[in-house]
Design an enzyme around this catalytic site. Sequence first.
Site, mmCIF file in Angstrom:
data_model
loop_
_atom_site.group_PDB
_atom_site.id
_atom_site.type_symbol
_atom_site.label_atom_id
_atom_site.label_comp_id
_atom_site.label_asym_id
_atom_site.label_seq_id
_atom_site.Cartn_x
_atom_site.Cartn_y
_atom_site.Cartn_z
ATOM 1 N N TYR A 114 0.835 -1.094 -0.097
ATOM 2 C CA TYR A 114 -0.102 0.143 -0.112
ATOM 3 C C TYR A 114 0.849 1.312 -0.158
ATOM 4 O O TYR A 114 0.429 2.383 -0.745
ATOM 5 C CB TYR A 114 -0.933 -0.022 1.272
ATOM 6 N N GLU A 290 -15.288 -1.586 9.842
ATOM 7 C CA GLU A 290 -16.268 -1.060 9.183
ATOM 8 C C GLU A 290 -17.464 -1.259 9.897
ATOM 9 O O GLU A 290 -18.347 -0.601 10.086
ATOM 10 C CB GLU A 290 -16.470 -0.915 7.662
#
Length: 339
Positions: A114, A290
Amino acid sequence: MGLIYNGRKKKQFFLYIAAVPLLLLMALYVPLSVRFIEGLIPMDKCPLPHEYPLHPGNHVDNSLDLWSRTDVQTCTYWGAPIIWDGMFDPEYYDDFYRKQNITVALTVFAVGRYLDLYLEKFLTSAEQHFMFGQRVIYYVFTDSPEKVPKIKMAAFRTLLTFRVEKYSRWQDVSMLRMKMISDIIDSHVRHHAQYIFCLDVDQTFVGRFGTEALGDMVALLHSFYYRRPKFFYTYDQNPKSTAYIKTGDMYYHAAVFGGTWQRVKNLTQICYDGIMQDKMNHVEALWHDESHLNKYFLLYKPTKLLSPEYCWAEYIGYRSDIHVHRLVWAEKNYKFVRQ
């Protein structure tokens, strides 16, 4: 008046029910068409009366024109505004917060690939669009601090790096960031900034993401769910998880959340506690942090919501209600970056 309102709600409900078989069928075969159909599903409208003040006194959010956008929902039933293009005066907001001499913290995690693929573009685009003209401190969490790119910063904007462990499972990085954010608020943010935003790194700023987004507790409407009926929301349905939700209000995206450091500290600590309780019970929430974020916002309502303009997935396609893109998802290659 109540009969008219109930009749309208019943009409919307039957429209949703009628659309379900079509949506399910098209989801299997022609997903692009599904997204087009979803864009036609009507949103709820702001239930507040005209000229209703959102906050007591001379608060900057009272300048929002909640009725300038009749095509979308501009506030919630608990009185939180939903920020869309056309509702606010950017110069008014910037001038108000500039006089407050605020500083905004921005946390981002760039671990493994990332960092290589996304961090530089994230930071360079943030310098162009995120809280432009305001004081900003970037907090970059990475397993390779020596690889963090050197970005030219505007005056009064700084970048700090913090080494974190690279876990074998990307899910652990995703969930444990709640703990790391909570800790950095205690050790640093609370002494240097009034507000904090927490963002995923695989995104690029392409338009203004400014002071209109500031609030006590800020959540983001998920671009894939904001037009869908609530029974399509992918809440965690396992009663054994602390993230369990039977029915909720909205579906929020964990790629962007923020607020005052005090409120974000509370959010991250409670979410982390829930994650650790699940681990003790050998449970993992469906969408990890989430799912826990959605449970938190169900119990502790956000004071401001950001429309999907503030994190848009361009491959959804054209939507007439999305006038501008402010932050967009980068192209994803999860099989590669999560190795």
